[in-house]
Design a protein around this motif. Structure first.
Motif, PDB file in Angstrom:
ATOM      1  N   GLY A  75      -5.504 -25.176  44.062  1.00 35.55           N
ATOM      2  CA  GLY A  75      -5.848 -25.059  45.471  1.00 35.55           C
ATOM      3  C   GLY A  75      -6.550 -26.298  45.998  1.00 35.55           C
ATOM      4  N   LEU A  76      -7.487 -26.819  45.222  1.00 33.39           N
ATOM      5  CA  LEU A  76      -8.195 -28.041  45.630  1.00 33.39           C
ATOM      6  C   LEU A  76      -7.231 -29.222  45.715  1.00 33.39           C
ATOM      7  CD1 LEU A  76     -11.474 -27.673  43.517  1.00 33.39           C
ATOM      8  CD2 LEU A  76     -11.158 -27.211  45.954  1.00 33.39           C
ATOM      9  N   LEU A  77      -6.289 -29.301  44.754  1.00 33.03           N
ATOM     10  CA  LEU A  77      -5.294 -30.375  44.784  1.00 33.03           C
ATOM     11  C   LEU A  77      -4.386 -30.238  46.007  1.00 33.03           C
ATOM     12  CD1 LEU A  77      -4.045 -32.826  43.404  1.00 33.03           C
ATOM     13  CD2 LEU A  77      -2.686 -31.272  41.994  1.00 33.03           C
ATOM     14  N   LEU A  78      -4.072 -29.013  46.376  1.00 33.77           N
ATOM     15  CA  LEU A  78      -3.224 -28.788  47.546  1.00 33.77           C
ATOM     16  C   LEU A  78      -3.954 -29.165  48.840  1.00 33.77           C
ATOM     17  CD1 LEU A  78      -0.420 -27.916  48.275  1.00 33.77           C
ATOM     18  CD2 LEU A  78      -1.198 -25.551  48.393  1.00 33.77           C
ATOM     19  N   PHE A  79      -5.272 -28.964  48.879  1.00 28.98           N
ATOM     20  CA  PHE A  79      -6.061 -29.458  50.019  1.00 28.98           C
ATOM     21  C   PHE A  79      -5.891 -30.975  50.142  1.00 28.98           C
ATOM     22  CE2 PHE A  79      -8.867 -25.587  50.068  1.00 28.98           C
ATOM     23  CZ  PHE A  79      -8.687 -25.300  51.415  1.00 28.98           C
TER      24      PHE A  79
END
Length: 222
Positions: A75-79
């Motif tokens: 999720g953080l990488l997708l942000f």
């Protein structure tokens, strides 16, 4: 098809179309040296194999995201990917045109795999572990990307807000991925308000950051 399935399918299709412009350009570039009668074959065969590879990679990603903390990391990488979509000045890549049908097909498939990491991660997050949704979304969106690529890219150039809309979808998906991580669920169990507001705050923060970065770059250039 019920509404619970319709929402993730629409999100998957939107993600593919927003992130798929470069993939469509790859298809055009890889097949440009072929005789006209072989171009459609290269497009159909390359796109078909690219879809199969995308489904396989997304299936692997779905299983990997069951490992503790990987939903949070994903999720953080997708942000980051959403913010990169907004602030990238030029993402063009050198694609060698194939001079034979199989060379063009290999180029299309290989480039799609290399460039499709963001798509795979975003789709895995949006599908909620349902591979059927992944397949349905890809089967609808990939033909749109292939045949409507020029129109899609023209719209994005003419209406930059579409890019912000796409980044917002990615940020929303990223927030949902973070919230679906078992560790995060445990920590936020007693704070339901945070669960309700995190996707909205993620979208606002991502779009605002991208806007101000772009505005600062434009002011510096002026």
């Amino acid at each position: 098809m019920n509404l619970d399935m319709l929402e993730p399918i629409l999100i998957i299709i939107s993600i593919d179309i927003i992130l798929g412009g470069d993939n469509a350009v790859v298809i055009a570039l890889a097949s440009r040296n072929l005789p006209p009668e072989q171009r459609n074959k290269a497009i159909f065969l390359g796109t078909g194999l690219a879809i199969a590879a995308r489904i396989l990679l997304t299936t692997v990603a779905l299983y990997l995201l069951q490992i503790p903390f990987l939903q949070l990391i994903g999720g953080l990488l997708l942000f980051y990917i959403a913010l990169k979509l907004l602030t990238d000045e030029d993402d063009n890549q050198q694609i060698n045109a194939g001079d034979s049908l199989m060379a063009a097909v290999k180029t299309i498939v290989f480039a799609d795999i290399v460039m499709g990491f963001d798509n795979v991660l975003a789709i895995a997050g949006a599908s909620h572990n349902n591979i059927a949704l992944v397949i349905m979304g890809l089967l609808v969106s990939v033909p749109i990307i292939v045949w409507g690529s020029r129109f899609i890219l023209m719209l994005m150039d003419r209406f930059p807000m579409l890019i912000y809309f796409g980044a917002g979808i990615l940020a929303y998906t990223a927030a949902e991925m973070v919230l679906e991580d078992s560790y995060v669920l445990h920590v936020l169990y007693e704070y339901p308000m945070i669960k309700d507001w995190l996707p909205i705050l993620g979208v606002v923060a991502t779009i605002s950051t991208g806007y101000f970065v772009n505005k600062k770059r434009e002011d510096a250039a002026a």
